[in-house]
Write a protein that holds these residues in place. Sequence first.
Motif, PDB file in Angstrom:
ATOM      1  N   SER A   1       0.824  -1.199   0.000  1.00 52.40           N
ATOM      2  CA  SER A   1       0.000   0.000   0.000  1.00 52.40           C
ATOM      3  C   SER A   1       0.866   1.260   0.000  1.00 52.40           C
ATOM      4  CB  SER A   1      -0.979   0.003   1.175  1.00 52.40           C
ATOM      5  OG  SER A   1      -0.285  -0.032   2.397  1.00 52.40           O
ATOM      6  N   ASP A   2       2.051   1.190   0.628  1.00 50.51           N
ATOM      7  CA  ASP A   2       2.958   2.347   0.605  1.00 50.51           C
ATOM      8  C   ASP A   2       3.429   2.638  -0.817  1.00 50.51           C
ATOM      9  OD1 ASP A   2       2.714   2.729   3.307  1.00 50.51           O
ATOM     10  OD2 ASP A   2       4.570   1.648   3.820  1.00 50.51           O
ATOM     11  N   CYS A   3       3.775   1.591  -1.556  1.00 54.32           N
ATOM     12  CA  CYS A   3       4.220   1.764  -2.945  1.00 54.32           C
ATOM     13  C   CYS A   3       3.081   2.311  -3.799  1.00 54.32           C
ATOM     14  CB  CYS A   3       4.705   0.441  -3.535  1.00 54.32           C
ATOM     15  SG  CYS A   3       6.250  -0.134  -2.813  1.00 54.32           S
ATOM     16  N   TRP A   4       1.880   1.761  -3.586  1.00 57.74           N
ATOM     17  CA  TRP A   4       0.722   2.208  -4.347  1.00 57.74           C
ATOM     18  C   TRP A   4       0.450   3.688  -4.080  1.00 57.74           C
ATOM     19  CZ3 TRP A   4      -4.046   4.160  -2.856  1.00 57.74           C
ATOM     20  CH2 TRP A   4      -4.980   4.299  -3.885  1.00 57.74           C
ATOM     21  N   LYS A   5       0.496   4.106  -2.804  1.00 57.97           N
ATOM     22  CA  LYS A   5       0.264   5.507  -2.451  1.00 57.97           C
ATOM     23  C   LYS A   5       1.319   6.412  -3.061  1.00 57.97           C
ATOM     24  CE  LYS A   5      -2.219   4.657   1.837  1.00 57.97           C
ATOM     25  NZ  LYS A   5      -2.107   4.559   3.280  1.00 57.97           N
ATOM     26  N   ALA A   6       2.577   5.983  -3.021  1.00 60.96           N
ATOM     27  CA  ALA A   6       3.662   6.778  -3.593  1.00 60.96           C
ATOM     28  C   ALA A   6       3.460   6.944  -5.096  1.00 60.96           C
ATOM     29  CB  ALA A   6       5.012   6.138  -3.298  1.00 60.96           C
ATOM     30  N   ALA A   7       3.086   5.869  -5.769  1.00 55.52           N
ATOM     31  CA  ALA A   7       2.856   5.932  -7.218  1.00 55.52           C
ATOM     32  C   ALA A   7       1.660   6.825  -7.532  1.00 55.52           C
ATOM     33  CB  ALA A   7       2.631   4.526  -7.771  1.00 55.52           C
TER      34      ALA A   7
ATOM     35  N   SER B   1      -0.440  11.949  -9.445  1.00 56.52           N
ATOM     36  CA  SER B   1      -1.257  13.123  -9.192  1.00 56.52           C
ATOM     37  C   SER B   1      -0.437  14.398  -9.388  1.00 56.52           C
ATOM     38  CB  SER B   1      -1.818  13.059  -7.767  1.00 56.52           C
ATOM     39  OG  SER B   1      -2.534  14.221  -7.476  1.00 56.52           O
ATOM     40  N   GLU B   2       0.802  14.384  -8.904  1.00 51.56           N
ATOM     41  CA  GLU B   2       1.680  15.539  -9.069  1.00 51.56           C
ATOM     42  C   GLU B   2       1.983  15.799 -10.536  1.00 51.56           C
ATOM     43  OE1 GLU B   2       5.207  15.301  -6.659  1.00 51.56           O
ATOM     44  OE2 GLU B   2       4.027  14.944  -4.850  1.00 51.56           O
ATOM     45  N   SER B   3       2.256  14.738 -11.293  1.00 52.77           N
ATOM     46  CA  SER B   3       2.566  14.934 -12.708  1.00 52.77           C
ATOM     47  C   SER B   3       1.331  15.431 -13.459  1.00 52.77           C
ATOM     48  CB  SER B   3       3.128  13.664 -13.336  1.00 52.77           C
ATOM     49  OG  SER B   3       2.175  12.631 -13.338  1.00 52.77           O
TER      50      SER B   3
END
Length: 128
Positions: free
Chosen positions: A5-11, A16-18
């Motif tokens: 879930s940490d990897c998913w949130k980071a991705a 979202s930023e891009s």
Amino acid sequence: MQISSDCWKAARDADSESKEEWLAAKRAEEQEAAVAWAKQFDMPQLEGPEKALDWGERSRHQLMTAAHTALVVEGSWDEADWAELEEKARSITRAGWWIDQRDAEGTDLLELLDAAGEADRGTENPFR
């Protein structure tokens, strides 16, 4: 393969930023085109709250471009007809009016301009 879930949130956050960066760049590009167009065609500065001015300029540019395509390029209007519409458009200086019309069809612009109220016309309107 399962991602944490940490990897998913980071991705998701990076995505979202891009997306936000892309949107900001697109808006800046549209704003630059709208300002150049307004200068080229002697359109007046819009009036209204600071946060509405750029949006109003982009909306005006997009609607005027759509109208020109529909009425002149694809339609039967000549340059004299278009010049008359442009003059009416110059009298509408309230940014909010252009924002309110942003989803209108280009073919409806003349009718919308004719229906605009005095409050939508600029303080420098010589026809007042």
